[in-house]
Design a protein around this motif. Structure first.
Motif, PDB file in Angstrom:
ATOM      1  N   PRO A 102      11.165   5.680   3.575  1.00 43.26           N
ATOM      2  CA  PRO A 102      12.366   6.068   4.332  1.00 43.26           C
ATOM      3  C   PRO A 102      12.053   6.501   5.761  1.00 43.26           C
ATOM      4  CG  PRO A 102      12.286   7.180   2.196  1.00 43.26           C
ATOM      5  CD  PRO A 102      11.048   6.377   2.294  1.00 43.26           C
ATOM      6  N   MET A 103      10.906   7.187   5.905  1.00 40.01           N
ATOM      7  CA  MET A 103      10.567   7.699   7.235  1.00 40.01           C
ATOM      8  C   MET A 103      10.369   6.550   8.226  1.00 40.01           C
ATOM      9  SD  MET A 103       8.423  11.105   7.202  1.00 40.01           S
ATOM     10  CE  MET A 103       6.826  10.929   7.852  1.00 40.01           C
ATOM     11  N   LEU A 104       9.682   5.489   7.755  1.00 44.74           N
ATOM     12  CA  LEU A 104       9.432   4.333   8.622  1.00 44.74           C
ATOM     13  C   LEU A 104      10.759   3.635   8.931  1.00 44.74           C
ATOM     14  CD1 LEU A 104       7.448   2.408  10.015  1.00 44.74           C
ATOM     15  CD2 LEU A 104       7.305   1.142   7.870  1.00 44.74           C
TER      16      LEU A 104
ATOM     17  N   VAL B 254       0.830  -1.207   0.000  1.00 41.04           N
ATOM     18  CA  VAL B 254       0.000   0.000   0.000  1.00 41.04           C
ATOM     19  C   VAL B 254       0.864   1.256   0.000  1.00 41.04           C
ATOM     20  CG1 VAL B 254      -1.570   1.364   1.422  1.00 41.04           C
ATOM     21  CG2 VAL B 254      -2.005  -1.059   1.071  1.00 41.04           C
ATOM     22  N   MET B 255       1.931   1.226   0.807  1.00 42.72           N
ATOM     23  CA  MET B 255       2.749   2.433   0.930  1.00 42.72           C
ATOM     24  C   MET B 255       3.647   2.607  -0.281  1.00 42.72           C
ATOM     25  SD  MET B 255       3.712   2.539   4.965  1.00 42.72           S
ATOM     26  CE  MET B 255       4.465   0.936   5.044  1.00 42.72           C
ATOM     27  N   GLY B 256       4.071   1.499  -0.882  1.00 39.61           N
ATOM     28  CA  GLY B 256       4.904   1.568  -2.076  1.00 39.61           C
ATOM     29  C   GLY B 256       6.164   2.401  -1.881  1.00 39.61           C
TER      30      GLY B 256
ATOM     31  N   VAL C  97       6.099  -2.633  11.839  1.00 41.20           N
ATOM     32  CA  VAL C  97       7.406  -2.072  12.223  1.00 41.20           C
ATOM     33  C   VAL C  97       8.555  -3.020  11.862  1.00 41.20           C
ATOM     34  CG1 VAL C  97       6.651  -0.479  14.015  1.00 41.20           C
ATOM     35  CG2 VAL C  97       7.050  -2.852  14.595  1.00 41.20           C
ATOM     36  N   LEU C  98       8.273  -4.330  11.910  1.00 42.27           N
ATOM     37  CA  LEU C  98       9.326  -5.296  11.574  1.00 42.27           C
ATOM     38  C   LEU C  98       9.712  -5.162  10.098  1.00 42.27           C
ATOM     39  CD1 LEU C  98      11.061  -7.601  12.641  1.00 42.27           C
ATOM     40  CD2 LEU C  98       9.244  -9.185  12.039  1.00 42.27           C
TER      41      LEU C  98
ATOM     42  N   MET D 273       2.342   7.977   2.229  1.00 41.94           N
ATOM     43  CA  MET D 273       1.334   6.945   2.471  1.00 41.94           C
ATOM     44  C   MET D 273       1.516   6.260   3.827  1.00 41.94           C
ATOM     45  SD  MET D 273      -0.660   6.840  -0.110  1.00 41.94           S
ATOM     46  CE  MET D 273      -1.404   5.218  -0.248  1.00 41.94           C
ATOM     47  N   LEU D 274       2.434   6.786   4.640  1.00 37.70           N
ATOM     48  CA  LEU D 274       2.784   6.127   5.895  1.00 37.70           C
ATOM     49  C   LEU D 274       1.569   5.831   6.766  1.00 37.70           C
ATOM     50  CD1 LEU D 274       5.368   5.170   7.224  1.00 37.70           C
ATOM     51  CD2 LEU D 274       5.473   7.320   8.459  1.00 37.70           C
TER      52      LEU D 274
END
Lengths: 311, 315
Positions: free
Chosen positions: B150-152, B85-87, B228-229, B92-93
């Motif tokens: 990248p943010m995640l 979904v986030m691609g 998160v993993l 899209m986080l």
């Protein structure tokens, strides 16, 4: 008469056999060529080790425990069978006896400290896997010739796996369901306190049941390498799930000592056939695990319906 | 003296003692080098075990036979769904997080529907549903090689003074769960049901609603873990949940939660998760082979539960 045949109790007892028949009928309908000596032999090849592992699980479930280590244990005994047993039979036999003794000791430990079997066996599954990896670091080894000969027997008219499964079911049925001590063993699952008050040793019962599970685990591992002729520490990892599902498909209950050896073997046959059924249906391998789950759910739903009528 | 015996009576103390012993043994072996790094690594890897362990704890506390075996499959499905979904886009986080949590709600709801409608033991219900969930993940996520936004990725690997930020957040989550368990009607009901379901029902506790919420909570936490993993390990993979089946159950038990239900312990889960990681690190440091490592892990789990002892039979 009709009321008797349609009573919830009779329906419940017939469910394992009925699901097997329905599955077989569906397979024969899709692929009529499967309806032959050769076809059945091929489809049911792995029924023997799975049935033996299911019986092992059934012994543990009969006393309200659950064995989450039977898969790795079968992998270990297969590894011993393909290495030690072939190279030095005496050592091999001793090692396998040691495996059964270890199972009996687990039963004793679980009883002595009143431990949850799920956690103990989950921990032990690592131990079995670790020992198997040390014995057989890479897939390989060779099964002793006599085991291959036994598993490769060609009987007239009826394929060997069917005969073997029937013998397993009958022997365990007679011992567990028809003998006096068998009733005591199952009673320990139904009402442990009553059995204890009647003077039976619950410690001994648990050790006997775990030793029986270990013995059938050993037989499962040996019969498996008779088919594959080589072993791998991870060869039977899925057997833990198969064996639990087989017992439940066969009408067993998690608590109360309500199990059925014949049902368990039928459940194992059903699970074995599920794989072939999905291949004949040309279902993508992605969905195979899911379809097995779905079949499990359908059978359990039918049982729930019958139970509702039982009141 | 009183303080010591009071402390020894705390069920979580054993996991912390164990982790101290294992850490000291490792550091002694290395001659005092790397002690802090090992702890920091344990904090970041242990975090994921804690997230699923918290959910499993609530499930196990509702009484004998209650275990969630669908956690690994849920982790895999939630991880791959969210990544797709986030691609890889930061924008899209939030959507990814919501999708992942909704996936948990769906799995938890399905688990409970099986338990309730088919009246089957939770072990078999969550096992069968895990087959379906895993198949969905396989069919959906085949060949999925999508990098996390990248943010995640930054967030899951960020550190403050060598302490993983994620570990701090999950420590907060653990505190929240502790409050939920001990200070809310829901938590007290879970404990009551675990102690005696019939008595709880007679006392007017909505047993079925509480059990529903519990399976929902476990699946949602498993999804969160998958989210998160996947961010932490640079993308989702189908087998990334596998090890969390044993881990989730082991940390609950080693952490001092009663397997018979009715008694739960949140601090112990952190201790047990760190202990499990440090144990593997110690065996690695000692140069143990894969086989020996497996055997030791298994034996220590069995030893811990043997020493901690089972529960006195109730009634």
């Amino acid at each position: 008469m009709l009321a008797q045949v349609l009573s919830p109790r009779a329906l419940r007892a017939a469910l394992p056999a009925a699901s097997l028949v329905v599955l077989l009928a569906a397979i024969f309908y899709i692929q009529p060529r499967a309806m032959s000596y050769f076809g059945l032999n091929l489809m049911l090849q792995y029924a023997v080790p799975i049935a033996l592992a299911t019986i092992a699980q059934m012994f543990v479930i009969a006393i309200n425990d659950l064995d989450l280590s039977i898969g790795p244990f079968v992998g270990l005994t297969a590894s011993i069978g393909a290495t030690l047993l072939a190279s030095s039979p005496v050592l091999g036999v001793l090692a396998l006896i040691g495996c059964v003794a270890a199972y009996a000791a687990l039963g004793a430990l679980i009883h002595w400290r009143n431990l949850p079997s799920i956690v103990v066996t989950l921990g032990m599954s690592f131990v079995w896997l670790g020992v198997a990896v040390i014995i057989l670091p890479t897939p390989g080894g060779t099964a002793p010739g006599w085991i291959k000969a036994v598993m490769g027997v060609k009987l007239p008219y009826v394929p060997f796996p069917i005969v073997a499964a029937a013998i397993i079911a009958l022997v365990v049925h007679v011992v567990l369901m028809r003998s006096a001590y068998g009733a005591v063993l199952r009673g320990a699952g139904g009402n442990a306190r009553a059995i204890g008050r009647a003077g039976w040793s619950l410690l001994k019962i648990r050790m006997v049941m775990y030793a029986a599970a270990g013995t059938f685990g050993v037989l499962s591992g040996l019969s498996l390498i008779g088919l594959t002729s080589a072993a791998d520490a991870h060869i039977a990892d899925r057997y833990t799930l198969y064996s639990i599902a087989g017992v439940i498909l066969g009408g067993g209950e998690f608590v109360g000592g309500r199990v059925s050896p014949i049902g368990a073997v039928l459940g194992a046959l059903t699970l074995t056939l599920t794989g072939s059924f999905l291949i004949f249906l040309k279902i993508s391998p992605d969905w195979q695990i899911g379809a097995q789950g779905a079949i499990l759910i359908i059978v359990l739903a039918l049982r729930a319906l019958i139970k509702r009528r039982e009141g | 003296m009183g303080a010591i015996s009071k402390l020894a009576a705390r069920p979580w103390i054993w996991s912390y003692l164990g982790l101290l012993v294992v850490w000291l043994a490792t550091v002694t072996f290395t001659g005092g080098k790397g002690g802090a790094e090992i702890l920091s690594a344990a904090l970041s890897f242990g975090t994921f075990t804690v997230i699923v362990g918290l959910g499993q704890m609530f499930v196990i506390t509702t009484g004998p036979g209650n275990v969630d075996l669908s956690i690994p499959a849920t982790i895999a499905l939630s991880g791959s769904l969210a990544m797709k979904v986030m691609g890889g886009a930061d924008a899209m986080l939030l959507v990814g997080l919501v999708v992942s949590l909704l996936c948990g709600v769906a799995v938890g709801g399905f688990n409970y529907a099986l338990i309730r409608l088919l009246r089957i033991p939770p072990i078999i219900a969550t096992l069968s549903s895990s087959f379906l969930v895993l198949s969905t993940a396989i069919a959906y996520g085949r060949g999925l090689k999508i990098k996390p936004p990248p943010m995640l990725a930054d967030f899951t690997t960020a550190r403050v003074f060598d302490i993983p930020v994620l570990a701090l957040v999950v420590a907060g989550l653990a505190v929240a769960m502790s409050v939920l368990l001990n200070r809310t009607i829901y938590g007290r009901s879970v404990l009551a049901i675990g102690q005696n379901m019939r008595a709880a029902w007679l006392a007017g506790i909505p047993v079925e609603r509480i059990r529903f919420l519990t399976y929902l909570l476990s699946a949602v936490l498993a999804s969160l873990c998958g989210f998160v993993l996947a961010g932490f390990s640079g993308g989702a993979s189908l087998n990334m949940g596998e090890e969390y089946l044993l881990a989730s159950i082991a940390v609950v038990v080693i952490g001092g939660t009663s397997v018979a239900g009715g008694r739960a312990n949140v601090p112990g889960i952190w201790g047990a998760a760190l202990f499990m990681f440090l144990l593997v690190t110690m065996l690695n440091t000692f140069g143990a082979s894969a086989g020996v490592r497996l055997i030791m892990t298994g034996l220590i789990i069995v030893a811990v539960i043997t020493i901690a002892g089972g529960d006195k039979p109730q009634r």
